[in-house]
Design a protein around this motif. Structure first.
Motif, PDB file in Angstrom:
ATOM      1  N   THR A 314      -5.842  -6.021   9.662  1.00 18.18           N
ATOM      2  CA  THR A 314      -6.160  -4.968  10.629  1.00 18.18           C
ATOM      3  C   THR A 314      -4.894  -4.328  11.172  1.00 18.18           C
ATOM      4  O   THR A 314      -4.821  -3.117  11.386  1.00 18.18           O
ATOM      5  CB  THR A 314      -6.997  -5.545  11.782  1.00 18.18           C
ATOM      6  N   VAL A 315      -3.881  -5.140  11.379  1.00 18.20           N
ATOM      7  CA  VAL A 315      -2.601  -4.611  11.858  1.00 18.20           C
ATOM      8  C   VAL A 315      -1.928  -3.769  10.774  1.00 18.20           C
ATOM      9  O   VAL A 315      -1.407  -2.675  11.041  1.00 18.20           O
ATOM     10  CB  VAL A 315      -1.666  -5.763  12.293  1.00 18.20           C
ATOM     11  N   MET A 316      -1.991  -4.241   9.519  1.00 16.29           N
ATOM     12  CA  MET A 316      -1.295  -3.551   8.432  1.00 16.29           C
ATOM     13  C   MET A 316      -2.004  -2.288   7.977  1.00 16.29           C
ATOM     14  O   MET A 316      -1.366  -1.326   7.558  1.00 16.29           O
ATOM     15  CB  MET A 316      -1.119  -4.515   7.246  1.00 16.29           C
ATOM     16  N   PHE A 317      -3.358  -2.288   8.055  1.00  9.08           N
ATOM     17  CA  PHE A 317      -4.124  -1.147   7.520  1.00  9.08           C
ATOM     18  C   PHE A 317      -5.071  -0.553   8.548  1.00  9.08           C
ATOM     19  O   PHE A 317      -6.035   0.121   8.189  1.00  9.08           O
ATOM     20  CB  PHE A 317      -4.927  -1.584   6.286  1.00  9.08           C
ATOM     21  N   GLY A 318      -4.837  -0.819   9.826  1.00  9.62           N
ATOM     22  CA  GLY A 318      -5.758  -0.361  10.855  1.00  9.62           C
ATOM     23  C   GLY A 318      -5.583   1.087  11.226  1.00  9.62           C
ATOM     24  O   GLY A 318      -6.253   1.982  10.699  1.00  9.62           O
ATOM     25  N   GLU A 319      -4.666   1.379  12.129  1.00  5.53           N
ATOM     26  CA  GLU A 319      -4.501   2.734  12.653  1.00  5.53           C
ATOM     27  C   GLU A 319      -3.859   3.679  11.645  1.00  5.53           C
ATOM     28  O   GLU A 319      -4.245   4.838  11.538  1.00  5.53           O
ATOM     29  CB  GLU A 319      -3.670   2.682  13.934  1.00  5.53           C
ATOM     30  N   GLU A 320      -2.867   3.202  10.929  1.00  4.91           N
ATOM     31  CA  GLU A 320      -2.134   4.091  10.022  1.00  4.91           C
ATOM     32  C   GLU A 320      -2.105   3.486   8.624  1.00  4.91           C
ATOM     33  O   GLU A 320      -1.608   2.370   8.431  1.00  4.91           O
ATOM     34  CB  GLU A 320      -0.715   4.301  10.540  1.00  4.91           C
ATOM     35  N   LEU A 321      -2.594   4.204   7.630  1.00  3.21           N
ATOM     36  CA  LEU A 321      -2.619   3.709   6.257  1.00  3.21           C
ATOM     37  C   LEU A 321      -1.255   3.908   5.610  1.00  3.21           C
ATOM     38  O   LEU A 321      -0.519   4.840   5.951  1.00  3.21           O
ATOM     39  CB  LEU A 321      -3.692   4.450   5.452  1.00  3.21           C
ATOM     40  N   PRO A 322      -0.938   3.064   4.656  1.00  2.10           N
ATOM     41  CA  PRO A 322       0.359   3.205   3.983  1.00  2.10           C
ATOM     42  C   PRO A 322       0.400   4.487   3.148  1.00  2.10           C
ATOM     43  O   PRO A 322      -0.637   4.945   2.654  1.00  2.10           O
ATOM     44  CB  PRO A 322       0.435   1.959   3.097  1.00  2.10           C
ATOM     45  N   PRO A 323       1.567   5.078   2.955  1.00  4.95           N
ATOM     46  CA  PRO A 323       1.675   6.347   2.208  1.00  4.95           C
ATOM     47  C   PRO A 323       1.229   6.245   0.760  1.00  4.95           C
ATOM     48  O   PRO A 323       0.814   7.242   0.165  1.00  4.95           O
ATOM     49  CB  PRO A 323       3.169   6.692   2.319  1.00  4.95           C
ATOM     50  N   TRP A 324       1.295   5.050   0.170  1.00  3.93           N
ATOM     51  CA  TRP A 324       0.907   4.924  -1.233  1.00  3.93           C
ATOM     52  C   TRP A 324      -0.619   4.891  -1.420  1.00  3.93           C
ATOM     53  O   TRP A 324      -1.112   5.032  -2.529  1.00  3.93           O
ATOM     54  CB  TRP A 324       1.550   3.693  -1.880  1.00  3.93           C
ATOM     55  N   ASP A 325      -1.378   4.699  -0.335  1.00  5.13           N
ATOM     56  CA  ASP A 325      -2.844   4.693  -0.413  1.00  5.13           C
ATOM     57  C   ASP A 325      -3.369   6.128  -0.239  1.00  5.13           C
ATOM     58  O   ASP A 325      -3.952   6.494   0.782  1.00  5.13           O
ATOM     59  CB  ASP A 325      -3.417   3.767   0.663  1.00  5.13           C
ATOM     60  N   THR A 326      -3.137   6.904  -1.250  1.00  8.15           N
ATOM     61  CA  THR A 326      -3.542   8.323  -1.173  1.00  8.15           C
ATOM     62  C   THR A 326      -5.061   8.504  -1.169  1.00  8.15           C
ATOM     63  O   THR A 326      -5.573   9.489  -0.630  1.00  8.15           O
ATOM     64  CB  THR A 326      -2.936   9.102  -2.359  1.00  8.15           C
ATOM     65  N   ASP A 327      -5.792   7.564  -1.753  1.00  6.12           N
ATOM     66  CA  ASP A 327      -7.253   7.660  -1.806  1.00  6.12           C
ATOM     67  C   ASP A 327      -7.929   7.075  -0.566  1.00  6.12           C
ATOM     68  O   ASP A 327      -9.164   7.090  -0.459  1.00  6.12           O
ATOM     69  CB  ASP A 327      -7.800   6.955  -3.053  1.00  6.12           C
ATOM     70  N   LYS A 328      -7.116   6.492   0.318  1.00  6.29           N
ATOM     71  CA  LYS A 328      -7.622   5.885   1.567  1.00  6.29           C
ATOM     72  C   LYS A 328      -8.709   4.842   1.288  1.00  6.29           C
ATOM     73  O   LYS A 328      -9.755   4.801   1.946  1.00  6.29           O
ATOM     74  CB  LYS A 328      -8.137   6.968   2.519  1.00  6.29           C
ATOM     75  N   LYS A 329      -8.421   3.992   0.303  1.00  9.18           N
ATOM     76  CA  LYS A 329      -9.381   2.940  -0.071  1.00  9.18           C
ATOM     77  C   LYS A 329      -9.103   1.626   0.656  1.00  9.18           C
ATOM     78  O   LYS A 329     -10.002   0.779   0.752  1.00  9.18           O
ATOM     79  CB  LYS A 329      -9.313   2.693  -1.586  1.00  9.18           C
ATOM     80  N   TYR A 330      -7.880   1.463   1.157  1.00  4.82           N
ATOM     81  CA  TYR A 330      -7.503   0.159   1.713  1.00  4.82           C
ATOM     82  C   TYR A 330      -7.886   0.077   3.196  1.00  4.82           C
ATOM     83  O   TYR A 330      -7.041   0.114   4.089  1.00  4.82           O
ATOM     84  CB  TYR A 330      -6.005  -0.078   1.504  1.00  4.82           C
ATOM     85  N   ILE A 331      -9.180  -0.059   3.393  1.00  2.45           N
ATOM     86  CA  ILE A 331      -9.735  -0.275   4.730  1.00  2.45           C
ATOM     87  C   ILE A 331      -9.944  -1.776   4.895  1.00  2.45           C
ATOM     88  O   ILE A 331     -10.525  -2.422   4.009  1.00  2.45           O
ATOM     89  CB  ILE A 331     -11.078   0.473   4.905  1.00  2.45           C
ATOM     90  N   PRO A 332      -9.485  -2.391   5.996  1.00  5.88           N
ATOM     91  CA  PRO A 332      -9.558  -3.858   6.136  1.00  5.88           C
ATOM     92  C   PRO A 332     -10.918  -4.455   5.821  1.00  5.88           C
ATOM     93  O   PRO A 332     -11.017  -5.462   5.119  1.00  5.88           O
ATOM     94  CB  PRO A 332      -9.168  -4.071   7.606  1.00  5.88           C
ATOM     95  N   GLN A 333     -11.997  -3.828   6.310  1.00  7.54           N
ATOM     96  CA  GLN A 333     -13.331  -4.402   6.101  1.00  7.54           C
ATOM     97  C   GLN A 333     -13.771  -4.314   4.638  1.00  7.54           C
ATOM     98  O   GLN A 333     -14.654  -5.071   4.208  1.00  7.54           O
ATOM     99  CB  GLN A 333     -14.362  -3.679   6.989  1.00  7.54           C
ATOM    100  N   ASN A 334     -13.178  -3.399   3.874  1.00  7.47           N
ATOM    101  CA  ASN A 334     -13.585  -3.212   2.476  1.00  7.47           C
ATOM    102  C   ASN A 334     -12.692  -3.963   1.491  1.00  7.47           C
ATOM    103  O   ASN A 334     -12.964  -3.959   0.278  1.00  7.47           O
ATOM    104  CB  ASN A 334     -13.564  -1.716   2.117  1.00  7.47           C
ATOM    105  N   MET A 335     -11.642  -4.552   1.979  1.00  9.38           N
ATOM    106  CA  MET A 335     -10.669  -5.181   1.079  1.00  9.38           C
ATOM    107  C   MET A 335     -11.157  -6.553   0.615  1.00  9.38           C
ATOM    108  O   MET A 335     -11.899  -7.241   1.326  1.00  9.38           O
ATOM    109  CB  MET A 335      -9.312  -5.315   1.777  1.00  9.38           C
TER     110      MET A 335
END
Length: 367
Positions: A314-335
């Protein structure tokens, strides 16, 4: 009358010689253009000795060399000549050739023990200036064995011990010397230096031993905490030496602790990270997250065993997604999270609500 005639003939001959001397140049004189070079060939006036003595180029020096190395002379005389030759090389700072001369002198095995002591101490000095401290110390010890109160040998021996960082031996050399020469300032100075370094070395050794003992205790406590939690450690493949049970146990502990360090991680932040036990008795582990799809990774150097994976994600992918996740797939609940069973080459899925300790206690997880 005959005597008078001979005197007149002699006088007439001298006059003729003097007249000839005044009008003709001396054939063997130094040339005006090269007189300094030719002057330097005379052994008495040489500034430096040549590396190789050519009898045609240096006839006088070759003659002297032949005299020095004349085997028909008494051993004492030969050794003394070789000592003088070595001293000449020493003054020119040609220490290697000086050593050869002193060594040749010692090989004469003359009965003059004072001369042998001088040859040994001089050779020790040459070795010292070349940095051959062990050889210099051996020569000083040999000289001291012949003449225990020889000042130069005692000083040189102490100097060598200091350079070799065997300060206790240096103190002994100085103490032996001060018994024979109680007012010798050089020995007093060397002893003070050796004693200072000796105390510092002993102090550092005590600190290192205390640190090692503390670290060993911490490692033992760490290993006990890991075992109490039922976490399996990968055993070292290095074969053990047969010994006592305590020795085997210590080796096993050390091998197990060694497996707790992280090695070969590409993440620079991971360098040197390892598991540790905090003051509250909780274990903190280095954890590496890999994202093969994008060839990216995250590293947590101290993941507390009681924390859940979802908390960190949640801390790593919560408020701000990493720049390499262009598709915005790395949501904590979906990982989905997995760890690998390296022995069976099987992946096991991890419930994100599980704590790190629960995963480490998994029957197929081996750290």
């Amino acid at each position: 009358m005959a005597s008078s005639t001979e005197q007149i003939d002699s006088d007439d001959g001298m006059d003729e010689f003097m007249d000839k001397f005044k009008t003709e140049r001396y054939k063997n004189a130094f040339s005006e253009d090269r007189w300094e070079e030719e002057f330097n060939k005379v052994p008495m006036f040489m500034k430096t000795a040549p590396e190789e003595i050519d009898p045609k180029k240096y006839p006088e020096l070759a003659c002297l060399q032949a005299i020095i190395h004349d085997e028909d002379r008494p051993p004492e005389e030969q050794a003394r000549s070789l000592k003088d030759e070595g001293n000449a090389f020493f003054k020119e700072k040609n220490y290697q050739k000086a050593i050869l001369s002193y060594t040749a002198g010692l090989k004469k095995k003359c009965r003059d023990q004072d001369l042998n002591v001088v040859l040994l101490t001089n050779r020790a000095a040459a070795h010292f200036y070349l940095g051959n401290m062990r050889s210099a110390l051996n020569d000083a010890a040999s000289a001291k064995k012949i003449k225990p109160d020889h000042l130069k040998a005692l000083i040189r021996g102490a100097q060598c011990c200091i350079e070799l960082r065997i300060f206790s031996e240096a103190v002994k050399w100085c103490d032996e010397g001060l018994k024979a020469h109680p007012t010798e300032k050089k020995l007093q100075e060397l002893r003070a230096t050796a004693d200072k370094h000796k105390r510092a070395t002993e102090r550092d050794a005590r600190k290192a031993k205390a640190k090692e003992k503390k670290l060993h205790g911490e490692n033992e406590a760490l290993l006990a905490a890991i075992k109490d939690r039922g976490i399996k450690l990968l055993q070292s493949t290095k074969p053990r030496q047969h010994g006592s049970d305590s020795e085997d146990e210590d080796e096993g502990s050390s091998a197990a602790i060694a497996q707790l360090s992280l090695h070969g991680l590409s993440s620079q932040e991971a360098t040197g990270a390892q598991v540790f036990l905090d003051q509250q008795g909780s274990l903190h582990w280095p954890v590496l997250f890999l994202y093969p799809e994008h060839q990216q990774s995250d590293f947590i150097s101290a993941f507390c065993e009681s924390n859940c994976f979802i908390d960190h994600l949640t801390v790593m992918f919560g408020e701000e997604l990493p720049p390499w996740d262009t598709d915005k797939k790395y949501i904590p609940q979906n990982m989905q999270l997995y760890f690998e069973d390296e022995e069976k080459e099987v992946l096991y899925q991890v419930n994100l609500e599980m704590s790190l300790l629960q995963v480490l206690q998994h029957k197929r997880y081996i750290h």
